[in-house]
Design a protein around this motif. Sequence first.
Motif, PDB file in Angstrom:
ATOM      1  N   GLN A   1      -3.262   3.581  -9.700  1.00  0.00           N
ATOM      2  CA  GLN A   1      -3.601   2.804  -8.314  1.00  0.00           C
ATOM      3  C   GLN A   1      -4.811   2.539  -8.619  1.00  0.00           C
ATOM      4  O   GLN A   1      -5.648   2.835  -7.404  1.00  0.00           O
ATOM      5  CB  GLN A   1      -2.881   4.161  -7.621  1.00  0.00           C
ATOM      6  CG  GLN A   1      -1.427   3.972  -7.115  1.00  0.00           C
ATOM      7  CD  GLN A   1      -0.784   4.680  -6.329  1.00  0.00           C
ATOM      8  OE1 GLN A   1      -1.407   5.998  -5.975  1.00  0.00           O
ATOM      9  NE2 GLN A   1       0.291   4.965  -6.262  1.00  0.00           N
TER      10      GLN A   1
ATOM     11  N   ASP B   1       1.518   5.803 -12.742  1.00  0.00           N
ATOM     12  CA  ASP B   1       1.550   5.107 -11.012  1.00  0.00           C
ATOM     13  C   ASP B   1       0.179   5.724 -10.645  1.00  0.00           C
ATOM     14  O   ASP B   1      -1.198   4.771 -10.250  1.00  0.00           O
ATOM     15  CB  ASP B   1       2.603   5.726  -9.950  1.00  0.00           C
ATOM     16  CG  ASP B   1       3.478   4.771  -9.863  1.00  0.00           C
ATOM     17  OD1 ASP B   1       3.245   3.745 -10.936  1.00  0.00           O
ATOM     18  OD2 ASP B   1       4.880   4.768  -9.742  1.00  0.00           O
TER      19      ASP B   1
ATOM     20  N   GLU C   1       0.574  -0.624  -0.258  1.00  0.00           N
ATOM     21  CA  GLU C   1      -0.065  -0.463  -0.222  1.00  0.00           C
ATOM     22  C   GLU C   1       1.000   1.746   0.082  1.00  0.00           C
ATOM     23  O   GLU C   1       1.931   1.157   0.621  1.00  0.00           O
ATOM     24  CB  GLU C   1      -0.834   0.279   0.931  1.00  0.00           C
ATOM     25  CG  GLU C   1      -2.199   1.129   1.108  1.00  0.00           C
ATOM     26  CD  GLU C   1      -2.587   0.930  -0.167  1.00  0.00           C
ATOM     27  OE1 GLU C   1      -2.660   1.974  -0.089  1.00  0.00           O
ATOM     28  OE2 GLU C   1      -3.457  -0.603  -0.445  1.00  0.00           O
TER      29      GLU C   1
ATOM     30  N   GLN D   1      -6.395  -2.639 -10.331  1.00  0.00           N
ATOM     31  CA  GLN D   1      -6.584  -2.976  -9.910  1.00  0.00           C
ATOM     32  C   GLN D   1      -6.707  -4.637 -10.006  1.00  0.00           C
ATOM     33  O   GLN D   1      -6.091  -5.482  -9.936  1.00  0.00           O
ATOM     34  CB  GLN D   1      -5.693  -2.353  -8.878  1.00  0.00           C
ATOM     35  CG  GLN D   1      -4.561  -1.568  -8.235  1.00  0.00           C
ATOM     36  CD  GLN D   1      -4.947  -1.471  -7.463  1.00  0.00           C
ATOM     37  OE1 GLN D   1      -4.440  -0.978  -5.998  1.00  0.00           O
ATOM     38  NE2 GLN D   1      -4.012  -0.189  -7.050  1.00  0.00           N
TER      39      GLN D   1
END
Length: 103
Positions: free
Chosen positions: A70, A66, A55, A75
Amino acid sequence: MASKASRTLDTLETDIRKLRKKARQLEAQLDDNFTYFQQHSGTLFVRSLLPRRMEGEAVTGNPVIDPFLQNERLQKVLAKLADMLAERLGDGLNWMINRVFKK
């Protein structure tokens, strides 16, 4: 009237029967677990190789990519794809192991 020694012997025999039954149950459980491990060892091996992101950790180090990676939905999709890939690779590895070490 039963003597104390005979009651103690009966108690011991009862305990021995219970322990033998428990030992048979544990052996059966161990056999089941070993069979599961044999059938899924390839998949487990491949999944152990897949990186798991911590995390708050940067995935690529790229400030543009990124934040996109996220995204929670992305994900979940990527995790599902990784699991599917791991399962396929594991199945292939299991097949190959079974062919090489065929009994």
